[in-house]
Design a protein around this motif. Structure first.
Motif, PDB file in Angstrom:
ATOM      1  N   ALA A 247      -5.549   0.139   4.886  1.00 10.10           N
ATOM      2  CA  ALA A 247      -4.599  -0.581   4.072  1.00 10.10           C
ATOM      3  C   ALA A 247      -4.472  -1.907   4.612  1.00 10.10           C
ATOM      4  O   ALA A 247      -4.698  -3.046   4.305  1.00 10.10           O
ATOM      5  CB  ALA A 247      -3.259   0.008   3.860  1.00 10.10           C
TER       6      ALA A 247
ATOM      7  N   VAL B 286       3.704  -1.464   3.533  1.00 10.86           N
ATOM      8  CA  VAL B 286       3.001  -0.352   3.455  1.00 10.86           C
ATOM      9  C   VAL B 286       4.510   0.235   2.946  1.00 10.86           C
ATOM     10  O   VAL B 286       5.557   0.327   3.566  1.00 10.86           O
ATOM     11  CB  VAL B 286       2.697   0.306   4.611  1.00 10.86           C
ATOM     12  CG1 VAL B 286       1.172   0.038   4.961  1.00 10.86           C
ATOM     13  CG2 VAL B 286       3.321   0.364   5.838  1.00 10.86           C
TER      14      VAL B 286
ATOM     15  N   VAL C 292      -2.951   3.849   6.805  1.00 12.89           N
ATOM     16  CA  VAL C 292      -2.003   2.640   6.918  1.00 12.89           C
ATOM     17  C   VAL C 292      -3.027   1.523   7.867  1.00 12.89           C
ATOM     18  O   VAL C 292      -3.028   0.353   7.337  1.00 12.89           O
ATOM     19  CB  VAL C 292      -0.824   2.864   8.052  1.00 12.89           C
ATOM     20  CG1 VAL C 292      -0.471   1.525   8.336  1.00 12.89           C
ATOM     21  CG2 VAL C 292       0.043   3.718   7.468  1.00 12.89           C
TER      22      VAL C 292
ATOM     23  N   ALA D 275       0.761  -1.161   0.139  1.00 12.04           N
ATOM     24  CA  ALA D 275       0.057  -0.015   0.074  1.00 12.04           C
ATOM     25  C   ALA D 275       1.107   1.308   0.025  1.00 12.04           C
ATOM     26  O   ALA D 275       2.060   1.241   0.616  1.00 12.04           O
ATOM     27  CB  ALA D 275      -0.895  -0.063   0.994  1.00 12.04           C
TER      28      ALA D 275
END
Length: 290
Positions: free
Chosen positions: A50, A58, A47, A22
């Motif tokens: 995701a 991430v 975050v 992500a």
């Protein structure tokens, strides 16, 4: 090189796992979200979402890829280091990647827990690989055709595009290995749109199997890129369908990590491809059984 699973810092990934990375931009001028996650709270919510939608990595970046205001190393560190540290503490299940080409930034983020250095400018700072080796973290080796950071391609040409992609990425991977980066922690990236026009990006997508056949795990960054917009003649907000089509093709051809803005949609595409390939069972299978 490896042909099975791979490892990024504290995190292991399975042989058949297709992984969503992500994107979390810590910039006020991102081409995609135009600063929507520049604020700490907004970035942390990104975050959290995701992770809930299925991302396992991430990718945090403090400088936009394209031309724009100058961002020096100190400012880049200010934007990303405290945030990386906070994400590591709050989401220990996530692998943390940092999108940077600068060795001093890489060293700073590794000291607070980063698992992967995503060098989107093809070894422009040769010391970044030394940093990855020093900390035992992953490194992305990406093809840029020698482009200078934060520049756009202009009339770039290749006599053999895929030959150039293979030469640069594999050369960077072998150098990283020689410096001590763990072999299971090196990823290669064909670099869609970096040092390439739209036809070049389509070609590396079509010929991606030549890169995956090397055995190094392949990362692709396709999400909402210009080659998608130009291919379909659609604006930024209309690029999701084309992005997902390219994602499916790359997954079928063997890519392992997919850097994406739209996590849930990307996760569904990857799950569908894996199920068609026979490496993932359907979530449910009731049809014709009643």
């Amino acid at each position: 090189m490896i042909e099975d699973g791979f490892r990024l810092g504290r995190h292991s990934f399975g042989a058949n796992e297709l992984v969503v990375m992500a994107i979390v931009n810590r910039t006020p001028d991102s081409f995609y979200d135009r600063g929507a996650t520049f604020d700490d709270d907004a970035a942390m919510k990104r975050v959290e979402l995701a992770a809930a939608q299925g991302a396992r990595i991430v990718d945090i970046g403090g400088v936009k890829a394209g031309p724009g205001n100058e961002v020096g190393p100190a400012e880049e560190i200010r934007r990303v280091v405290p945030f990386v540290e906070a994400v590591c503490e709050r989401f220990p299940e996530l692998a943390i990647s940092v999108d940077t080409w600068r060795a001093e930034v890489g060293d700073a983020v590794c000291r607070v827990g980063a698992d992967l250095l995503n060098d989107a400018w093809g070894g422009h700072d040769p010391d970044l690989a030394h940093v990855a080796a020093k900390h035992g973290v992953g490194l992305v080796c990406m093809h840029t055709g020698g482009a200078v950071p934060r520049t756009r391609p202009h009339r770039v040409g290749y006599s053999d595009l895929m030959g150039d992609v293979l030469e640069q990425t594999l050369g960077l991977a072998q150098r990283a290995l020689a410096l001590g980066v763990p072999s299971e922690s090196i990823l290669v990236d064909p670099g869609h749109d970096f040092g390439k026009n739209t036809r070049h990006s389509l070609e590396v997508t079509r010929r991606l199997g030549e890169l995956t056949a090397t055995g190094w795990p392949v990362l692709v960054s396709l999400s909402n890129k210009d080659f998608v917009g130009e291919t379909l003649d659609v604006p930024l907000e209309g690029r999701l369908t084309g992005t997902l089509a390219a994602t499916a093709v790359c997954a079928w051809l063997g890519a392992r990590v997919f850097r994406a803005h739209e996590v849930a949609e990307t996760r569904q595409v990857l799950d569908m491809v894996a199920s068609i390939a026979g490496t993932r069972a359907p979530a449910v299978s009731r049809r014709g059984l009643a």
